[in-house]
Design a protein around this motif. Sequence first.
Motif, PDB file in Angstrom:
ATOM      1  N   ARG A 193       0.833  -1.213   0.000  1.00  0.00           N
ATOM      2  CA  ARG A 193       0.000   0.000   0.000  1.00  0.00           C
ATOM      3  C   ARG A 193       0.863   1.257   0.000  1.00  0.00           C
ATOM      4  N   ARG A 194       1.940   1.251   0.812  1.00  0.00           N
ATOM      5  CA  ARG A 194       2.845   2.403   0.821  1.00  0.00           C
ATOM      6  C   ARG A 194       3.475   2.604  -0.551  1.00  0.00           C
ATOM      7  N   ALA A 195       3.891   1.512  -1.192  1.00  0.00           N
ATOM      8  CA  ALA A 195       4.500   1.608  -2.525  1.00  0.00           C
ATOM      9  C   ALA A 195       3.481   2.137  -3.535  1.00  0.00           C
ATOM     10  N   ASP A 196       2.246   1.657  -3.470  1.00  0.00           N
ATOM     11  CA  ASP A 196       1.194   2.134  -4.376  1.00  0.00           C
ATOM     12  C   ASP A 196       0.914   3.619  -4.154  1.00  0.00           C
ATOM     13  N   LYS A 197       0.888   4.016  -2.879  1.00  0.00           N
ATOM     14  CA  LYS A 197       0.626   5.423  -2.558  1.00  0.00           C
ATOM     15  C   LYS A 197       1.758   6.302  -3.084  1.00  0.00           C
ATOM     16  N   LEU A 198       2.994   5.854  -2.877  1.00  0.00           N
ATOM     17  CA  LEU A 198       4.148   6.602  -3.372  1.00  0.00           C
ATOM     18  C   LEU A 198       4.103   6.724  -4.895  1.00  0.00           C
ATOM     19  N   LYS A 199       3.755   5.642  -5.566  1.00  0.00           N
ATOM     20  CA  LYS A 199       3.667   5.659  -7.036  1.00  0.00           C
ATOM     21  C   LYS A 199       2.596   6.657  -7.499  1.00  0.00           C
ATOM     22  N   LEU A 200       1.444   6.653  -6.819  1.00  0.00           N
ATOM     23  CA  LEU A 200       0.377   7.594  -7.168  1.00  0.00           C
ATOM     24  C   LEU A 200       0.819   9.031  -6.922  1.00  0.00           C
ATOM     25  N   GLN A 201       1.495   9.277  -5.792  1.00  0.00           N
ATOM     26  CA  GLN A 201       1.988  10.622  -5.508  1.00  0.00           C
ATOM     27  C   GLN A 201       2.949  11.087  -6.590  1.00  0.00           C
ATOM     28  N   GLN A 202       3.825  10.195  -7.025  1.00  0.00           N
ATOM     29  CA  GLN A 202       4.775  10.548  -8.073  1.00  0.00           C
ATOM     30  C   GLN A 202       4.068  10.848  -9.391  1.00  0.00           C
TER      31      GLN A 202
END
Length: 121
Positions: free
Chosen positions: A32-41
């Motif tokens: 979830r953290r990785a997905d959130k980071l990807k979306l933020q980017q």
Amino acid sequence: MQDTPETAEFAKRAEEASQRARKMKAELRKKRRADKLKLQQQLGAELMKETNITSAQQLKQYLQDNLNYEAEAENQQNYQQALIELTTFANQLTWNEQRGYWQAANLHELTDWLATQRTQH
């Protein structure tokens, strides 16, 4: 009371299942953290492309300017609507020659409207 080999086996299985569950939860949080980071980017890249913002300070200023503009536009719209309604009531006033003052055509409606404009309730 001692554990039987059967209950010891169940306890062992329960502990293993609990460890697997903790591991799966940790992996899910990581994903979830990785997905959130990807979306933020992705959002950041799209915002930079659309607005030419290159720093956090520029982003902050951009957001403040746009949020303030929207709030001001809403306040201006509310002000214009209140002015229209007030002008409607003012145009309905009639001069009472005998008593020497302006008289409201519909005092009840006017006071009800004025009550909606109060800042303290």
